[in-house]
Write a protein that holds these residues in place. Structure first.
Motif, short mmCIF file in Angstrom:
data_model
loop_
_atom_site.label_atom_id
_atom_site.label_comp_id
_atom_site.label_asym_id
_atom_site.label_seq_id
_atom_site.Cartn_x
_atom_site.Cartn_y
_atom_site.Cartn_z
N GLU A 133 -2.00 66.19 85.49
CA GLU A 133 -2.63 65.20 84.61
C GLU A 133 -3.58 64.30 85.38
OE1 GLU A 133 0.01 63.10 82.01
OE2 GLU A 133 0.33 64.91 80.80
N THR A 145 2.22 65.32 87.18
CA THR A 145 2.32 66.21 86.04
C THR A 145 3.05 65.45 84.93
OG1 THR A 145 4.44 67.16 86.71
CG2 THR A 145 2.44 68.17 87.62
N ALA A 146 3.37 66.13 83.86
CA ALA A 146 4.04 65.46 82.75
C ALA A 146 5.41 64.92 83.15
CB ALA A 146 4.17 66.41 81.57
N SER A 151 -5.96 66.45 79.64
CA SER A 151 -4.75 65.65 79.51
C SER A 151 -5.03 64.25 78.98
CB SER A 151 -4.04 65.52 80.87
OG SER A 151 -3.60 66.77 81.34
N THR A 208 -2.83 59.26 79.61
CA THR A 208 -2.65 60.71 79.51
C THR A 208 -1.63 61.04 78.43
OG1 THR A 208 -0.86 60.87 81.14
CG2 THR A 208 -3.12 60.89 81.98
N ARG A 209 -1.54 62.32 78.10
CA ARG A 209 -0.66 62.76 77.03
C ARG A 209 0.80 62.42 77.29
NH1 ARG A 209 -3.71 65.74 73.65
NH2 ARG A 209 -5.53 66.85 74.51
#
Length: 236
Positions: A152, A165-166, A198, A214-215
């Protein structure tokens, strides 16, 4: 003396190459590396003049190592391989030379002559390298390869370069410059890159700065210098 780094996953091959290089009396040998991940770190930190680089190694092969090194830190590269079919590929990558295992002293003499000529002329190495699909990250004594599209954002601080990352934050020895040049990640701040796919929300602030959300909920700062570029990339 020529600062040289040997990279090979086989101990016997490292020892044989070390003995050959020592016999020439021309090399200052750095601590050898047994894998591509350690090689990237050694190149970034120790700046060898030349790397004698095995091609077939687990996790990160020799060609991938080239794509993970900043051009400004790139040493001259001599591929060392037991496989003839890789010889042509080595020249396509425009490396200095290649040596076939077992390496003959006479053939090494030719490589040394070519290397000394390049160093004397001050010619800097440049290799055509592919874009990165995965980014190596250290997790204790293991190396985790993270798909670029799972990242991301990336940021740097005093402790190094980090991928988010997520669900995790990981460390990598790759530089922000390499990640900017060889992945789709976009610069949004002196210390940050962001994955456009993202981006969930962009919050605009007074003074020409912004924050990307970000998501998965990470906040990524956007400096005034890069805000216009980010808007263009996101088409708003």
């Amino acid at each position: 003396m020529i600062r040289a780094l040997i990279v090979d996953d086989e101990q016997m091959a490292r020892e044989e190459m070390q003995a050959l290089l020592e016999a020439t009396g021309e090399f200052d040998l750095l601590m050898p590396c047994a894998n591509g991940f350690d090689a990237i770190k050694a190149i970034n930190e120790q700046r060898p003049d030349v790397v004698f680089l095995d091609i077939e190694m687990p996790v990160i092969n020799g060609f991938q190592v080239l794509s993970m090194v900043d051009e400004e830190r790139m040493p001259h590269v001599v591929f060392v391989t037991a496989y003839d079919e890789f010889a042509l590929k080595a020249f396509e990558e425009k490396t200095l030379d290649y040596l076939l295992k077992p390496v003959e002293p006479e053939r090494l003499t030719l490589t040394l002559s070519k290397l000394k000529s390049m160093l004397h002329s001050g010619q800097t190495p440049h290799y055509d390298t592919p874009d990165l699909k995965r980014i190596p990250c250290s997790t204790g004594r293991r190396v985790k390869l993270v798909d670029v599209d799972k990242v991301e954002c990336v940021f740097t601080d005093l402790s190094g370069v980090h991928l988010r990352t997520a669900d995790s934050t990981l460390c990598t020895d790759l530089t922000l410059k390499v990640l900017e040049q060889r992945t789709p990640l976009v610069r949004c701040h002196k210390q940050y890159l962001v994955n456009l796919s993202s981006v969930d929300e962009v919050q605009l602030h007074d003074g020409g700065t912004a924050t990307v959300l970000t998501r998965s909920g990470h906040d990524v700062p956007v400096s005034r210098r890069y805000l216009r570029q980010l808007k263009e990339c996101l088409s708003f």
